[in-house]
Design an enzyme around this catalytic site. Sequence first.
Site, PDB file in Angstrom:
ATOM      1  N   ARG A 165      38.300  50.327  31.313  1.00 49.95           N
ATOM      2  CA  ARG A 165      39.543  50.442  32.099  1.00 49.95           C
ATOM      3  C   ARG A 165      39.278  50.283  33.582  1.00 49.95           C
ATOM      4  O   ARG A 165      40.208  50.167  34.378  1.00 49.95           O
ATOM      5  CB  ARG A 165      40.189  51.797  31.831  1.00 49.95           C
ATOM      6  CG  ARG A 165      40.626  52.039  30.404  1.00 49.95           C
ATOM      7  CD  ARG A 165      40.809  53.514  30.104  1.00 49.95           C
ATOM      8  NE  ARG A 165      41.943  54.105  30.765  1.00 49.95           N
ATOM      9  CZ  ARG A 165      43.170  54.168  30.209  1.00 49.95           C
ATOM     10  NH1 ARG A 165      43.362  53.667  29.014  1.00 49.95           N
ATOM     11  NH2 ARG A 165      44.165  54.733  30.843  1.00 49.95           N
TER      12      ARG A 165
ATOM     13  N   GLU B  21      51.527  28.141  39.895  1.00 43.86           N
ATOM     14  CA  GLU B  21      50.883  29.213  39.120  1.00 43.86           C
ATOM     15  C   GLU B  21      50.895  28.883  37.630  1.00 43.86           C
ATOM     16  O   GLU B  21      49.905  29.096  36.931  1.00 43.86           O
ATOM     17  CB  GLU B  21      51.579  30.549  39.389  1.00 43.86           C
ATOM     18  CG  GLU B  21      51.028  31.718  38.609  1.00 43.86           C
ATOM     19  CD  GLU B  21      49.534  31.976  38.830  1.00 43.86           C
ATOM     20  OE1 GLU B  21      48.941  31.389  39.768  1.00 43.86           O
ATOM     21  OE2 GLU B  21      48.950  32.734  38.034  1.00 43.86           O
TER      22      GLU B  21
ATOM     23  N   LYS C  99      47.424  28.640  35.407  1.00 48.57           N
ATOM     24  CA  LYS C  99      47.234  29.448  34.208  1.00 48.57           C
ATOM     25  C   LYS C  99      46.812  28.560  33.043  1.00 48.57           C
ATOM     26  O   LYS C  99      45.873  28.843  32.311  1.00 48.57           O
ATOM     27  CB  LYS C  99      48.518  30.203  33.855  1.00 48.57           C
ATOM     28  CG  LYS C  99      48.819  31.379  34.750  1.00 48.57           C
ATOM     29  CD  LYS C  99      48.046  32.614  34.402  1.00 48.57           C
ATOM     30  CE  LYS C  99      46.847  33.008  35.226  1.00 48.57           C
ATOM     31  NZ  LYS C  99      46.715  32.794  36.600  1.00 48.57           N
TER      32      LYS C  99
ATOM     33  N   ASN D 175      46.056  60.795  35.313  1.00 50.75           N
ATOM     34  CA  ASN D 175      46.187  59.341  35.356  1.00 50.75           C
ATOM     35  C   ASN D 175      47.649  59.057  35.656  1.00 50.75           C
ATOM     36  O   ASN D 175      48.532  59.563  34.959  1.00 50.75           O
ATOM     37  CB  ASN D 175      45.783  58.712  34.021  1.00 50.75           C
ATOM     38  CG  ASN D 175      45.923  57.189  34.059  1.00 50.75           C
ATOM     39  OD1 ASN D 175      45.929  56.584  35.131  1.00 50.75           O
ATOM     40  ND2 ASN D 175      46.051  56.568  32.886  1.00 50.75           N
ATOM     41  N   GLY D 176      47.915  58.268  36.696  1.00 46.67           N
ATOM     42  CA  GLY D 176      49.300  57.954  37.051  1.00 46.67           C
ATOM     43  C   GLY D 176      49.488  58.132  38.556  1.00 46.67           C
ATOM     44  O   GLY D 176      48.541  58.297  39.305  1.00 46.67           O
TER      45      GLY D 176
ATOM     46  N   CYS E 284      42.870  55.053  35.329  1.00 41.62           N
ATOM     47  CA  CYS E 284      41.984  56.210  35.148  1.00 41.62           C
ATOM     48  C   CYS E 284      41.809  56.483  33.656  1.00 41.62           C
ATOM     49  O   CYS E 284      42.587  56.045  32.832  1.00 41.62           O
ATOM     50  CB  CYS E 284      42.598  57.446  35.806  1.00 41.62           C
ATOM     51  SG  CYS E 284      42.972  57.213  37.530  1.00 41.62           S
TER      52      CYS E 284
ATOM     53  N   GLU F 231      43.168  26.960  33.661  1.00 47.29           N
ATOM     54  CA  GLU F 231      41.978  27.822  33.730  1.00 47.29           C
ATOM     55  C   GLU F 231      41.634  28.443  32.379  1.00 47.29           C
ATOM     56  O   GLU F 231      40.487  28.780  32.143  1.00 47.29           O
ATOM     57  CB  GLU F 231      42.116  28.890  34.807  1.00 47.29           C
ATOM     58  CG  GLU F 231      43.202  29.910  34.614  1.00 47.29           C
ATOM     59  CD  GLU F 231      43.173  30.948  35.734  1.00 47.29           C
ATOM     60  OE1 GLU F 231      42.103  31.263  36.269  1.00 47.29           O
ATOM     61  OE2 GLU F 231      44.259  31.451  36.079  1.00 47.29           O
TER      62      GLU F 231
ATOM     63  N   LYS G 171      35.763  36.538  37.734  1.00 48.22           N
ATOM     64  CA  LYS G 171      36.974  37.312  38.062  1.00 48.22           C
ATOM     65  C   LYS G 171      37.134  37.402  39.574  1.00 48.22           C
ATOM     66  O   LYS G 171      38.228  37.428  40.088  1.00 48.22           O
ATOM     67  CB  LYS G 171      36.896  38.707  37.453  1.00 48.22           C
ATOM     68  CG  LYS G 171      38.138  39.566  37.711  1.00 48.22           C
ATOM     69  CD  LYS G 171      39.394  38.925  37.144  1.00 48.22           C
ATOM     70  CE  LYS G 171      40.636  39.723  37.480  1.00 48.22           C
ATOM     71  NZ  LYS G 171      41.871  38.963  37.158  1.00 48.22           N
TER      72      LYS G 171
ATOM     73  N   TRP H 164      40.350  55.472  38.783  1.00 45.25           N
ATOM     74  CA  TRP H 164      40.647  54.186  39.402  1.00 45.25           C
ATOM     75  C   TRP H 164      41.489  54.537  40.624  1.00 45.25           C
ATOM     76  O   TRP H 164      42.657  54.917  40.502  1.00 45.25           O
ATOM     77  CB  TRP H 164      41.418  53.301  38.416  1.00 45.25           C
ATOM     78  CG  TRP H 164      41.953  52.048  39.060  1.00 45.25           C
ATOM     79  CD1 TRP H 164      43.186  51.881  39.646  1.00 45.25           C
ATOM     80  CD2 TRP H 164      41.274  50.810  39.228  1.00 45.25           C
ATOM     81  NE1 TRP H 164      43.313  50.621  40.145  1.00 45.25           N
ATOM     82  CE2 TRP H 164      42.169  49.930  39.913  1.00 45.25           C
ATOM     83  CE3 TRP H 164      40.033  50.342  38.878  1.00 45.25           C
ATOM     84  CZ2 TRP H 164      41.820  48.619  40.227  1.00 45.25           C
ATOM     85  CZ3 TRP H 164      39.685  49.034  39.201  1.00 45.25           C
ATOM     86  CH2 TRP H 164      40.569  48.190  39.869  1.00 45.25           C
TER      87      TRP H 164
ATOM     88  N   HIS I 133      56.607   9.627  44.400  1.00 47.09           N
ATOM     89  CA  HIS I 133      55.742   9.018  45.421  1.00 47.09           C
ATOM     90  C   HIS I 133      54.338   8.777  44.891  1.00 47.09           C
ATOM     91  O   HIS I 133      53.365   8.832  45.631  1.00 47.09           O
ATOM     92  CB  HIS I 133      55.718   9.914  46.662  1.00 47.09           C
ATOM     93  CG  HIS I 133      57.060  10.058  47.289  1.00 47.09           C
ATOM     94  ND1 HIS I 133      57.647   9.079  48.052  1.00 47.09           N
ATOM     95  CD2 HIS I 133      57.985  11.051  47.196  1.00 47.09           C
ATOM     96  CE1 HIS I 133      58.844   9.469  48.449  1.00 47.09           C
ATOM     97  NE2 HIS I 133      59.075  10.670  47.949  1.00 47.09           N
TER      98      HIS I 133
HETATM   99  C1  AGP Z   1      43.720  33.351  38.905  1.00 41.48           C
HETATM  100  O1  AGP Z   1      44.049  33.504  37.531  1.00 41.48           O
HETATM  101  C2  AGP Z   1      42.234  33.184  39.102  1.00 41.48           C
HETATM  102  N1  AGP Z   1      41.529  34.259  38.533  1.00 41.48           N
HETATM  103  C3  AGP Z   1      41.874  32.910  40.574  1.00 41.48           C
HETATM  104  O2  AGP Z   1      42.621  31.809  41.015  1.00 41.48           O
HETATM  105  C4  AGP Z   1      42.135  34.078  41.541  1.00 41.48           C
HETATM  106  O3  AGP Z   1      43.519  34.250  41.717  1.00 41.48           O
HETATM  107  C5  AGP Z   1      41.482  33.724  42.887  1.00 41.48           C
HETATM  108  O4  AGP Z   1      40.081  33.569  42.683  1.00 41.48           O
HETATM  109  C6  AGP Z   1      41.719  34.797  43.961  1.00 41.48           C
HETATM  110  O5  AGP Z   1      41.122  35.999  43.543  1.00 41.48           O
HETATM  111  P1  AGP Z   1      41.515  37.330  44.341  1.00 41.48           P
HETATM  112  O6  AGP Z   1      42.978  37.538  44.142  1.00 41.48           O
HETATM  113  O7  AGP Z   1      40.684  38.409  43.705  1.00 41.48           O
HETATM  114  O8  AGP Z   1      41.181  37.133  45.789  1.00 41.48           O
END
Ligand code: AGP
Length: 616
Positions: A30, A489, A493, A104-105, A2, A496, A611, A78, A512
């Site tokens: 934000r 993961e 990271k 906010n919180g 928020c 990407e 995103k 938010w 393998h």
């Molecule tokens: C992760 O860093 C990426 N942005 C991507 O893999 C993301 O996790 C995936 O698209 C799933 O998105 P969501 O969690 O909004 O469903």
Amino acid sequence: MCGIVGYIGKELSAQAAPIILDGLAKLEYRGYDSAGMAIYDGEKINTRKAIGRLKILENLTRGGEDMPGAAGIGHTRWASHGAPSDINAHPHTNAAGTIAVVHNGIIENYISLKKKLANKGFQFVSETDTEVLAHLLEYYYKGNPLEAITKVLHRVEGAYALGIMFADHPEEIYAARKDSPLIVGQNESGSFIASDVPAILKYTRTVYYMDNQEVAALRGDGLRFYSLDEEEVEKEPVTIDWDSDAAEKAGYEHFMLKEMYEQPKTIIDTISPRLQGTKGNVSDIVIEELHMTDEELRAVQKIHIVACGSAYHAGVTGKYVLEGLARIPVEVDLASEFRYRNPILGEGSLVIVISQSGETADTMAALRDSKAKGYKVLGIVNVVGSSIAREADACLYTWAGPEIAVATTKAYSAQLAALYLLAMKFARVRGLMSDEVFAGLLADLRRLPDQIELLLAQKQSIQHFANRYLGARDIFFIGRGIDYAISLEGSLKLKEISYIHSEAYAAGELKHGTISLIEDGTLVVAVSTQPELYQKTISNIQEVKARGAFVMAVTNEENKAMEKVSDYVVSIPETNPYFANSLAIIPLQLFAYYVAVGRGCDVDKPRNLAKSVTIE
Ligand code: AGP
């Protein structure tokens, strides 16, 4: 998160609304879903608020012209408690509209406070925790704002940044802060409160950062700060030399780094409101949003976790934790696969979909398919009121706040924390976890935020190491069990945001086939946080070393054997192996970040990525 902006002008002819709207616009980064303002017009407090973008509030008030007055508070919400709506938007007021609050919180004990006030005849109109504060202020208000504010703050638990107004004290606006940032500023025309520097940077570069459990009383021509014991507090101002763009990132170079540093707080915000009892003596985990009785939890025979990307990786860890603690069989599927493989969901199956955005098309399709087949779907979602959150039968929110960087960090960490809570809840109701084991796990869970801080503090050495791999062609991540999930993961990271090819491999699977790709100097990141697998992973390290690999190990402090076989070791503090992912991922996030920065990549907005992937 928020956003809060407040202003009181020195001259009664001052107009607060345009200044507040301008400040809220600087806080739009934000993330929010509704906005509102309360302005004192010389006789009473006028409140206007609306779901949607700030533009809607601007149009509603003709840029603030329809809300004349020299003092006011404003808010961009938010959503956390209560879906986005006009009525849940801030400010919230008491019934008479003579006290207005923006917040906010998260007020962790708002449910018990709300019950007490309802028993005293107070009526509530919203689903928010913030409205409770407005009524509690009325309950304690006897004409002295500071006295009422301090009495209320002695009784609330949780995090708050507050802006408060009293209609019969129009000469002042008030602010208070605990665990949620709030600044106070002043210039020759008046005084300001704001959640963050960008909101007031164009009016003043001299600000006061409020400390925890401080209250500020702002007049047009002066500021005073108080402790919760109503003792005046002297504060030194700070001069801001950031530009507004840097200020939005709170001084961090990228949102991704800022959000990495927010991970301790997002874990606290995700677990704390669900721990019942006092801080020192937690009696149970209460996840009201599950809408499942203990009986229904006990009836769950199988869990299907379905997600994409990092959310899927969190789900892979979730499988190990849920099976390990609650002994429930778990299958984890990529949503894009799940929706087309006609999965067999047996009697007593629960589907858990994980999504930061709550809008991922494949995950939504998996949710709808599962519901169409009559199965209960639980969402673990970050964006309140998002499509997946609304369509799931129940939704466990990860209160990570808005995540701006495309590469997820804090939301992923909050997903892990939510899965830990779920696994512990299932284990407890199924009689599989003794009080002693429960207490030990809780202690480890609550240590995670501080331990993450310690790991983040190692950023310099990781940056130094990362700079050696800016030109790498392939980087491999290996691990077994939960360490494989962590490797997935860590590899994503890196890929990407740095565009370097990388693969995560179950360490035992390397020989393998993929081991043929290991050459002199190939970097292999070996993750080893599971004691019963230490030796096995050491064997895999020796296999790749024999073929010329350079090995970066991420392992527990106790695992000294790793130093003998690895070239660079990052140690993580001791925690329960089920929670190790939350710690081991930190150096991997930092590694990916600094490789990307070193390569001059657009860290927050990597090429080709969105995103939220709202299409198939
Ligand atoms: C992760 O860093 C990426 N942005 C991507 O893999 C993301 O996790 C995936 O698209 C799933 O998105 P969501 O969690 O909004 O469903």
